[in-house]
Enzyme design. Structure first.
Site, PDB file in Angstrom:
ATOM      1  N   GLU A 406       0.850  -1.221   0.000  1.00 43.32           N
ATOM      2  CA  GLU A 406       0.000   0.000   0.000  1.00 43.32           C
ATOM      3  C   GLU A 406       0.881   1.265   0.000  1.00 43.32           C
ATOM      4  OE1 GLU A 406      -3.392  -0.185  -0.031  1.00 43.32           O
ATOM      5  OE2 GLU A 406      -3.751  -2.254   0.574  1.00 43.32           O
TER       6      GLU A 406
HETATM    7  C1  LIG Z   1       2.887 -10.071   0.247  1.00 43.61           C
HETATM    8  C2  LIG Z   1       2.696  -8.974  -0.737  1.00 43.61           C
HETATM    9  C3  LIG Z   1       1.431  -8.689  -1.213  1.00 43.61           C
HETATM   10  C4  LIG Z   1       1.250  -7.688  -2.163  1.00 43.61           C
HETATM   11  N1  LIG Z   1      -0.006  -7.482  -2.694  1.00 43.61           N
HETATM   12  C5  LIG Z   1      -0.135  -6.645  -3.766  1.00 43.61           C
HETATM   13  C6  LIG Z   1      -1.383  -6.558  -4.465  1.00 43.61           C
HETATM   14  O1  LIG Z   1      -2.381  -7.188  -4.099  1.00 43.61           O
HETATM   15  N2  LIG Z   1      -1.446  -5.764  -5.565  1.00 43.61           N
HETATM   16  C7  LIG Z   1      -0.375  -5.042  -6.012  1.00 43.61           C
HETATM   17  O2  LIG Z   1      -0.499  -4.351  -7.007  1.00 43.61           O
HETATM   18  N3  LIG Z   1       0.823  -5.099  -5.363  1.00 43.61           N
HETATM   19  C8  LIG Z   1       0.964  -5.884  -4.266  1.00 43.61           C
HETATM   20  N4  LIG Z   1       2.175  -5.977  -3.616  1.00 43.61           N
HETATM   21  C9  LIG Z   1       3.303  -5.198  -4.107  1.00 43.61           C
HETATM   22  C10 LIG Z   1       3.703  -4.070  -3.183  1.00 43.61           C
HETATM   23  O3  LIG Z   1       2.769  -3.041  -3.288  1.00 43.61           O
HETATM   24  C11 LIG Z   1       5.130  -3.648  -3.567  1.00 43.61           C
HETATM   25  O4  LIG Z   1       5.990  -4.680  -3.137  1.00 43.61           O
HETATM   26  C12 LIG Z   1       5.524  -2.321  -2.954  1.00 43.61           C
HETATM   27  O5  LIG Z   1       4.807  -1.284  -3.565  1.00 43.61           O
HETATM   28  C13 LIG Z   1       7.014  -2.054  -3.076  1.00 43.61           C
HETATM   29  O6  LIG Z   1       7.454  -2.226  -4.367  1.00 43.61           O
HETATM   30  P1  LIG Z   1       8.746  -3.144  -4.687  1.00 43.61           P
HETATM   31  O7  LIG Z   1       8.544  -4.432  -4.002  1.00 43.61           O
HETATM   32  O8  LIG Z   1       8.957  -3.144  -6.136  1.00 43.61           O
HETATM   33  O9  LIG Z   1       9.923  -2.393  -3.962  1.00 43.61           O
HETATM   34  P2  LIG Z   1      10.752  -1.156  -4.548  1.00 43.61           P
HETATM   35  O10 LIG Z   1       9.822  -0.174  -5.129  1.00 43.61           O
HETATM   36  O11 LIG Z   1      11.854  -1.669  -5.395  1.00 43.61           O
HETATM   37  O12 LIG Z   1      11.354  -0.555  -3.219  1.00 43.61           O
HETATM   38  C14 LIG Z   1      12.498  -1.108  -2.564  1.00 43.61           C
HETATM   39  C15 LIG Z   1      12.940  -0.147  -1.460  1.00 43.61           C
HETATM   40  O13 LIG Z   1      13.302   1.109  -2.029  1.00 43.61           O
HETATM   41  C16 LIG Z   1      12.520   2.151  -1.486  1.00 43.61           C
HETATM   42  N5  LIG Z   1      12.189   3.104  -2.541  1.00 43.61           N
HETATM   43  C17 LIG Z   1      11.674   2.861  -3.761  1.00 43.61           C
HETATM   44  N6  LIG Z   1      11.456   4.004  -4.419  1.00 43.61           N
HETATM   45  C18 LIG Z   1      11.844   4.996  -3.589  1.00 43.61           C
HETATM   46  C19 LIG Z   1      11.869   6.424  -3.686  1.00 43.61           C
HETATM   47  N7  LIG Z   1      11.390   7.071  -4.735  1.00 43.61           N
HETATM   48  N8  LIG Z   1      12.327   7.110  -2.623  1.00 43.61           N
HETATM   49  C20 LIG Z   1      12.789   6.490  -1.508  1.00 43.61           C
HETATM   50  N9  LIG Z   1      12.794   5.158  -1.377  1.00 43.61           N
HETATM   51  C21 LIG Z   1      12.325   4.414  -2.394  1.00 43.61           C
HETATM   52  C22 LIG Z   1      11.271   1.481  -0.958  1.00 43.61           C
HETATM   53  O14 LIG Z   1      10.643   2.244   0.065  1.00 43.61           O
HETATM   54  C23 LIG Z   1      11.826   0.159  -0.458  1.00 43.61           C
HETATM   55  O15 LIG Z   1      12.365   0.338   0.818  1.00 43.61           O
HETATM   56  C24 LIG Z   1       2.360  -6.936  -2.619  1.00 43.61           C
HETATM   57  C25 LIG Z   1       3.623  -7.203  -2.116  1.00 43.61           C
HETATM   58  C26 LIG Z   1       3.809  -8.214  -1.200  1.00 43.61           C
HETATM   59  C27 LIG Z   1       5.200  -8.505  -0.735  1.00 43.61           C
END
Ligand SMILES: Cc1cc2nc3c(=O)[nH]c(=O)nc-3n(C[C@H](O)[C@H](O)[C@H](O)COP(=O)(O)OP(=O)(O)OC[C@H]3O[C@@H](n4cnc5c(N)ncnc54)[C@H](O)[C@@H]3O)c2cc1C
Length: 601
Positions: A406
Site C-alpha cells: 500500500e
Molecule cells: C505479500 C505482498 C502482497 C502484495 N499485494 C499486492 C497486491 O495485491 N497488488 C499489487 O499491485 N501489489 C501488491 N504488492 C506489491 C507491493 O505493493 C510492492 O511490493 C511495494 O509497492 C514495493 O514495491 P517493490 O517491491 O517493487 O519495492 P521497490 O519499489 O523496489 O522498493 C524497494 C525499497 O526502495 C525504497 N524506494 C523505492 N522508491 C523509492 C523512492 N522514490 N524514494 C525512496 N525510497 C524508495 C522502498 O521504500 C523500499 O524500501 C504486494 C507485495 C507483497 C510482498
C-alpha cells in the site's frame, strides 16, 4: 445502516498543523455507537469461531479452505462494507468500516485476503465503474461468488508504479483489448475470479481493465514463498495476447493512475485499522502470558521491565487508535456535510482524497506501531516467542509486510509532505502565513507566559509547540531548498518533517481524546488513559526536537542556525515528568483485564 454522530466542524485535510480544534470537534472511540459496535462484534465472533480454528490449514494453503471462508463472511455481510446498498452491499459509514477492519484482523492471512477482496479489489469498481459494471460485479463480490483482487505491481514497477510495462491494444475488430505483460505480488492471485488490472495503452496511457478468470492466455503463477501472511495467496499473473471485452475498460483511457491512487488512499487508511486490531490482540495474549509464566518465584508481570513493555505497547496503540477514529470521524463528517442530491459515492472518494494525508499517517504509524508491539510480545514470550507453536511468532512475521505494501513507508513519508506542500501552495492550508507569523513570534522573543492552570494546559502547550516546531523546520527547509525539496537528494529532510507532522497529529489526537473523555466522565475515570497520553506526549516531543535538529542542521548555518536552534529550544521546553510512574499506571490497566484497556473510551 449505522451512522456516525459527527460534530458540525468539517476540518480540511492536513489542517491539524494550523488549527486548534476543541475536544468536541473530534470523533473518539467513546463516540462509537451501539449499531457500530454490533458490526465490530459480528466480525470479531466470525474470526474467533470460523477463522482461527482453520489457521493450520490456511497456513499450508490447503485448497478449498479460504474461498468457503470468504463465502461465509459474505453471508454475514462482512464483505460489502464499501459497496452501496443498491448493489447488495452495506454501504457502511467510515467509522463502522474501520471497526469492521479492526475486528477482522486477528489473523493476518485472513485480513490481508479480506482487504484485497473487499477493499482495493472492490473500490475501483465502486468509484469508477459504469452502471453495467457495478450491476454485473458488485453483488457477486458481496457474496464472494466472485473473489476480487488489485493488480498494479510488476517485477520492475513497485513503488514506481507508473513504470508498469503491461500493455493493452485494441483488437483489429475493435471488440477486445488485447493484454500482454506480467503482474507481480498479487494478493488473492491464486484463487481470484476478477482481476482489476492496470496496463498502458498507446505506450504511456495508464488504464484499468476488469479481467475475468478463464480469459484465454491469462494465468496465475505459483504461490510465492513468503515470510509471513502465509494464509493469504500471493502470485504473479501472466497475460499473453489475452482478449478482454471492450466494455471491461474501467474509467477512461489514460486515467488509470487516478483509479490506482484513489484506491490506495482508501487501502492505506484500512491498513492502519487492520494494524490497530492486530496490536490490540497481541497485547491481550502478551498480558495473559506475562501472568502465566513465572521466574524467580514471581509472575513475569511483576517485573518492572515487562510492565514497561506492556505499557508502551498499549500507549502506542492508544495514540494510533486516537488518530484512526479521529480521521474516520472526519471522513464521516465530510460525508454528512454533502449537499442534498450529491452523488454519495463520488463524495466519499472526495473525502478519501481530502484526508489522504491523514490516511498515509495512519498507514505509516499503524504499521510501525504494530511492528513494535509484536516485537515486544516476542520478547515477553522469551524463547517460546521464537517458536511457531505460540501465536506471537506468526504475528511477528505477519506484521512485517504492512510497512511494504500500500505504498512503502518511505514513499508514504514523502507523500505526506508533498501533499501538505501542494495544499499550502494552492492556498488550501495557510501554512505559509502561519510560518511567517511564527517568525514574528520568534523575533519578538520569549513571552514568559504563565500556565493557565486549566486541566491539560501543559499538554495543550506541548501540542501547540509541536506544530510550531513543524512550521519552524518546514519553513526553514522550504526557504533553503525551494523546488529542490522534492529531489531524491533531500529525502532525509522530507522524512524528518514527515515524522514531526505525524507525531504532531498523534499528540493532538491523543490529547483531545483524553480531554473529551475526561469532560464526559470526570478525570479520575480516565486516569490511566491520561497517563498513556502524557507518556506519549513526552516521548513524541523528544522525537520532534530530534527530527527538527536534523532538518535545521541540514538547511541552515551560522547565525541563522543558532537563532533557529534557540527557537527550537524554547518550543521544546517542558515540565519534567515521571515516565516510569506513568507507564506503571498504564501497565496496571492492561494487566487488570489482560487486554488493551482503552477500547471504546
Ligand atoms: C505479500 C505482498 C502482497 C502484495 N499485494 C499486492 C497486491 O495485491 N497488488 C499489487 O499491485 N501489489 C501488491 N504488492 C506489491 C507491493 O505493493 C510492492 O511490493 C511495494 O509497492 C514495493 O514495491 P517493490 O517491491 O517493487 O519495492 P521497490 O519499489 O523496489 O522498493 C524497494 C525499497 O526502495 C525504497 N524506494 C523505492 N522508491 C523509492 C523512492 N522514490 N524514494 C525512496 N525510497 C524508495 C522502498 O521504500 C523500499 O524500501 C504486494 C507485495 C507483497 C510482498
Amino acid at each position: 445502516m449505522a451512522t456516525t454522530t459527527v460534530s458540525h466542524a468539517v476540518a480540511r485535510g492536513g489542517s491539524f498543523l494550523v488549527e486548534s480544534p476543541r475536544p468536541d470537534d473530534i470523533f473518539i472511540p467513546a463516540d462509537i455507537n451501539d449499531d457500530q459496535k454490533l458490526i465490530g462484534q459480528t466480525a470479531e465472533e466470525f474470526v474467533a469461531n470460523e477463522v482461527l480454528p482453520l489457521i493450520p490449514d490456511l497456513e499450508l494453503h490447503k485448497p478449498g479452505v479460504m474461498s468457503p471462508l470468504l463465502k461465509k463472511a459474505g453471508e454475514l455481510g462482512l464483505l460489502g462494507g464499501a459497496i452501496p446498498e443498491e448493489y447488495g452491499g452495506a454501504g457502511l459509514d467510515k467509522v463502522s468500516a474501520t471497526l469492521l477492519a479492526e475486528k477482522l484482523s486477528a489473523y493476518g492471512g485472513f485480513s490481508v485476503t479480506h482487504g484485497a477482496h473487499s477493499g482495493i479489489g472492490t473500490i475501483p469498481i465502486v468509484y469508477f465503474g459504469t452502471e453495467a459494471q457495478k450491476k454485473k460485479y458488485l453483488p457477486k463480490i458481496v457474496s464472494a461468488e466472485l473473489i476480487s483482487c488489485y493488480c498494479l505491481s510488476e517485477p520492475q514497477a513497485g513503488s514506481d508504479a507508473q513504470a508498469l510495462r503491461t500493455r493493452a491494444e485494441l483488437s483489429a475488430d475493435g471488440k477486445h483489448w488485447i493484454l500482454n505483460g506480467q503482474k507481480m505480488w498479487i494478493t488473492n492471485g491464486g484463487f481470484a475470479d476478477l482481476f482489476v488490472v492496470f496496463a498502458k495503452v498507446d505506450g504511456d496511457k495508464i488504464s484499468c481493465f476488469l479481467v475475468e478468470k478463464g480469459t484465454p492466455g491469462f494465468s496465475a503463477g505459483a504461490e510465492e514463498k513468503k515470510m509471513g501472511i502465509k494464509g493469504s495467496s500471493t502470485t504473479a499473473l501472466f497475460f499473453e495476447n489475452s482478449p478482454v471485452p471492450k466494455e471491461n475498460l474501467l474509467h477512461e483511457i489514460g486515467r488509470g493512475h487516478i483509479v490506482a491512487f484513489n484506491t490506495l488512499n482508501a487501502g492505506r487508511f484500512s491498513l492502519g485499522a487492520y494494524c490497530l486490531g492486530g496490536a490490540k490482540r497481541t497485547i491481550e495474549v502478551a498480558s495473559k502470558y506475562a501472568k502465566e509464566r513465572t521466574a524467580l518465584g514471581k509472575q513475569l508481570a511483576e517485573f518492572g521491565l515487562i510492565r514497561q513493555k506492556l505499557a508502551e505497547m498499549a500507549i502506542r496503540t492508544f495514540a494510533l487508535e486516537a488518530m484512526i477514529y479521529r480521521s474516520a470521524g472526519m471522513m464521516d463528517g465530510f460525508m454528512a456535510a454533502a449537499e442534498a442530491g450529491t452523488d454519495k459515492t463520488q463524495h466519499l472518494m472526495k473525502a478519501l482524497e481530502e484526508y489522504a494525508i491523514e490516511s498515509s499517517i495512519c498507514k505509516v504509524y499503524g504499521s510501525e506501531a504494530l511492528d513494535f508491539v509484536v516485537d515486544e510480545a516476542v520478547q515477553i514470550y522469551g524463547g517460546y516467542g521464537y517458536h511457531e507453536d505460540y501465536p506471537v511468532a506468526r504475528a511477528y512475521r505477519d506484521s512485517r509486510i504492512n510497512r511494504i505494501f500500500e505504498g512503502t513507508n518511505e514513499i508514504n513519508r514523502m507523500l505526506i509532505i508533498q501533499m501538505l506542500m501542494k495544499r499550502a501552495m494552492g492556498g488550501v492550508l495557510p501554512l505559509i502565513p502561519k510560518a511567517m507569523k511564527l517568525m514574528e513570534e520568534i523575533l519578538a522573543g520569549p513571552s514568559f507566559e504563565e500556565s493557565s492552570g486549566e486541566r491539560f494546559a501543559e499538554e495543550e502547550r506541548m501540542v501547540a509547540n509541536a506544530k510550531k516546531v513543524f512550521l519552524l523546520a518546514a519553513g526553514s527547509a522550504v526557504q533553503k531548498l525551494r523546488d529542490k525539496l522534492a529531489e531524491p537528494d533531500n529525502q532525509e529532510v522530507v522524512a524528518a518533517l514527515s515524522n514531526i507532522a505525524m507525531d504532531a497529529y498523534a499528540m493532538e489526537s491523543s490529547l483531545l481524546r483524553v480531554a473529551k473523555s475526561a469532560a464526559r466522565r470526570g478525570e479520575p475515570d480516565v486516569r490511566a488513559m491520561a497517563a498513556a497520553m502524557r507518556a506519549f506526549l513526552s516521548d513524541a516531543a523528544d522525537r520532534i526536537e530530534h527530527e527538527a535538529r536534523t532538518v535545521l542542521g541540514a538547511v541552515a548555518e551560522g547565525d541563522m542556525l543558532r537563532t533557529q536552534l534557540l527557537a527550537l529550544k524554547r518550543f521544546s521546553k517542558r515540565e519534567p515528568g515521571n515516565p516510569i510512574a506513568l507507564r506503571r499506571e498504564v501497565a496496571a490497566a492492561v494487566l487488570a483485564g489482560d487486554r488493551y484497556p482503552f477500547e471504546y473510551r
